[in-house]
Design a protein around this motif. Structure first.
Motif, PDB file in Angstrom:
ATOM      1  N   ARG A 114       4.390   6.190   9.927  1.00  0.00           N
ATOM      2  CA  ARG A 114       5.475   5.342   9.441  1.00  0.00           C
ATOM      3  C   ARG A 114       4.924   4.354   8.414  1.00  0.00           C
ATOM      4  O   ARG A 114       3.772   3.922   8.508  1.00  0.00           O
ATOM      5  N   ARG A 115       5.765   4.009   7.453  1.00  0.00           N
ATOM      6  CA  ARG A 115       5.349   3.031   6.463  1.00  0.00           C
ATOM      7  C   ARG A 115       5.582   1.635   7.013  1.00  0.00           C
ATOM      8  O   ARG A 115       6.675   1.312   7.460  1.00  0.00           O
ATOM      9  N   VAL A 116       4.524   0.813   6.961  1.00  0.00           N
ATOM     10  CA  VAL A 116       4.595  -0.558   7.458  1.00  0.00           C
ATOM     11  C   VAL A 116       5.181  -1.461   6.378  1.00  0.00           C
ATOM     12  O   VAL A 116       6.167  -2.170   6.598  1.00  0.00           O
ATOM     13  N   VAL A 117       4.561  -1.455   5.196  1.00  0.00           N
ATOM     14  CA  VAL A 117       5.075  -2.189   4.034  1.00  0.00           C
ATOM     15  C   VAL A 117       4.818  -1.343   2.794  1.00  0.00           C
ATOM     16  O   VAL A 117       3.900  -0.521   2.759  1.00  0.00           O
ATOM     17  N   ALA A 118       5.636  -1.555   1.772  1.00  0.00           N
ATOM     18  CA  ALA A 118       5.508  -0.771   0.544  1.00  0.00           C
ATOM     19  C   ALA A 118       4.412  -1.287  -0.373  1.00  0.00           C
ATOM     20  O   ALA A 118       3.932  -0.566  -1.248  1.00  0.00           O
ATOM     21  N   GLY A 119       4.018  -2.558  -0.193  1.00  0.00           N
ATOM     22  CA  GLY A 119       3.043  -3.136  -1.098  1.00  0.00           C
ATOM     23  C   GLY A 119       3.709  -3.651  -2.358  1.00  0.00           C
ATOM     24  O   GLY A 119       4.912  -3.910  -2.398  1.00  0.00           O
ATOM     25  N   LYS A 120       2.915  -3.802  -3.394  1.00  0.00           N
ATOM     26  CA  LYS A 120       3.419  -4.371  -4.641  1.00  0.00           C
ATOM     27  C   LYS A 120       4.488  -3.478  -5.247  1.00  0.00           C
ATOM     28  O   LYS A 120       4.274  -2.274  -5.446  1.00  0.00           O
ATOM     29  N   PRO A 121       5.654  -4.035  -5.561  1.00  0.00           N
ATOM     30  CA  PRO A 121       6.717  -3.227  -6.156  1.00  0.00           C
ATOM     31  C   PRO A 121       6.463  -3.015  -7.645  1.00  0.00           C
ATOM     32  O   PRO A 121       6.807  -3.846  -8.478  1.00  0.00           O
ATOM     33  N   GLY A 163      13.450 -11.415  10.819  1.00  0.00           N
ATOM     34  CA  GLY A 163      14.427 -10.461  11.302  1.00  0.00           C
ATOM     35  C   GLY A 163      13.743  -9.159  11.643  1.00  0.00           C
ATOM     36  O   GLY A 163      12.804  -9.130  12.438  1.00  0.00           O
ATOM     37  N   ALA A 164      14.179  -8.082  11.023  1.00  0.00           N
ATOM     38  CA  ALA A 164      13.590  -6.766  11.278  1.00  0.00           C
ATOM     39  C   ALA A 164      12.630  -6.328  10.178  1.00  0.00           C
ATOM     40  O   ALA A 164      12.114  -5.213  10.226  1.00  0.00           O
TER      41      ALA A 164
END
Length: 394
Positions: free
Chosen positions: A245-252, A293-294
């Motif tokens: 699963r992806r935790v965070v996308a990082g730099k957009p 939040g989520a």
């Protein structure tokens, strides 16, 4: 004992609300850097890349196991006199190691990857297991178990909660990838001791740089976390199958190289857990994520890192709240930095420069002298030194 030397200490307050602004200078109760003595353990660590701390001779003291990619051998330094002992030689571009007692005999084995290149067609990606031959100060035996191009980082990991670990290997890029996009599937694999057969965990997209192992939430065993072009991903073995699963996308930002993350760590503020990253690959942004939040809310706390190559969460002053340690191996901007959360809201962080001279590739934390204080050990790339930052905080 290594040479004691002094270093410049400065402190900067970084307001999160003024991202990208010129930081102002301030002093306060979070001055950590002035309580560290710098001891130079070794020089000549050509293209210094990684440092592991472990008791390699079973004498109860933690020794140093550095990796310098520009050298053709791996050696360890014996605590407390820091005598150097060669483990193995005739290597090309050694890149990463990790240690674990595979057979339970009390002696540590070393997982080693070498033959590294960012270009898959030029990378042999040799994976070896190094074992003690009675005396750890003498050369160790070596067993090659695999060849996988761009093999980059290895970690011993308990994937199933059994207490027995496998060797996880995270290559930098896929076999057919080409710079600068590095597009294609990048494998994440592991090897079970005994069989030493390559088994696939998952494939990631593009460059995968950071590899972190942490506790698994809601179950036994450990979670494998990778950071790269596509973001930060968690991999866990549940009921016999791998879940990703992806935790965070990082730099957009736009691929290649502009988005995602390069390094990852978890820090404990005392009241909650945060995430921290270096973004993007070889990036200049130190980023923290706080659960709102989520979702994880992204905040850049320092946009001015030169080339961030390690981020580490560690409680230096035993106050129950982790500091962030960053190893910066930039050419023009470089150093070892300490960041302290000065407001629980995350509104500001204090940045201290522990060492402004080192072109630091990697740092790790451990109590090297048994005084119950957490020290730092860092290795430099072009500056080629191995330094012990001894913690004298009361």
């Amino acid at each position: 004992m290594g040479t004691l030397r002094t270093r410049l200490v400065s402190r900067i307050v970084l307001p999160a609300a003024l991202l990208g602004a010129l930081p102002g200078y301030a002093h306060g109760p979070h001055d950590h850097a002035e309580h560290f003595e710098v001891r130079e353990i070794a020089t000549g660590m050509v293209d210094g890349y990684q440092i592991v701390v472990a008791d390699l001779n079973r004498d109860g003291r933690l020794d140093l196991l550095p990796v310098a990619s520009g050298l053709d051998e791996i050696a360890w330094f014996e605590n407390p006199g820091w005598q150097r002992h060669v483990i193995t030689g005739n290597l090309t571009r050694p890149e990463n190691v990790d240690v674990y007692d595979v057979d339970g005999d009390g002696s540590l084995e070393i997982g080693l990857v070498s033959g590294f290149s960012q270009a898959p067609q030029r990378s042999t990606g040799i994976v070896e297991i190094l074992s003690v031959n009675g005396d750890p100060t003498q050369p160790w035996s070596s067993r090659e178990i695999d060849r996988l191009p761009t093999s980059h980082r290895v970690r011993w990991t308990d994937i199933d909660g059994s207490g027995r670990k496998v060797l996880v290997n995270a290559p930098l890029a896929g076999r057919l990838a080409e710079a600068p996009d590095f597009r294609g599937a990048t494998p994440l694999v592991y090897y079970r001791p005994g069989a030493w057969r390559r088994e696939v965990i998952a494939t990631n997209d593009g460059v995968v740089h950071g590899l972190y192992v942490g506790p698994r939430e809601g179950g036994a065993g450990q979670t494998i976390i990778t950071a790269g072009f596509a973001g930060v991903f968690a991999h866990a073995l549940r009921t016999g199958s791998w879940q990703r699963r992806r935790v965070v996308a990082g730099k957009p930002a736009v691929w290649p190289g502009g988005g995602g993350a390069s390094e990852f760590t978890v820090l404990d503020s005392g009241a909650e857990r945060w995430l921290a990253t270096i973004e993007p690959w070889y990036g200049s942004e130190l980023v923290v994520y706080r659960m709102q939040g989520a979702d994880w809310a992204r905040t850049v706390i320092d946009p001015g890192v030169g080339l961030g190559h390690t981020v580490l969460g560690v409680d230096l002053d035993a106050d129950g709240s982790d500091e962030l340690i960053v190893a910066d191996r930039g050419d023009d901007v470089r150093g070892v930095y300490i960041y302290t959360l000065t407001q629980t809201s995350g509104a500001s962080w204090a940045k201290e420069i522990l060492d402004p001279d080192m072109q630091a590739s990697n740092c790790t934390a451990a109590d090297l002298d048994g005084n119950s204080r957490v020290d730092l050990v860092c290795i430099g790339r072009a500056t080629e030194e191995l330094n012990w930052y001894r913690n004298t905080l009361q």
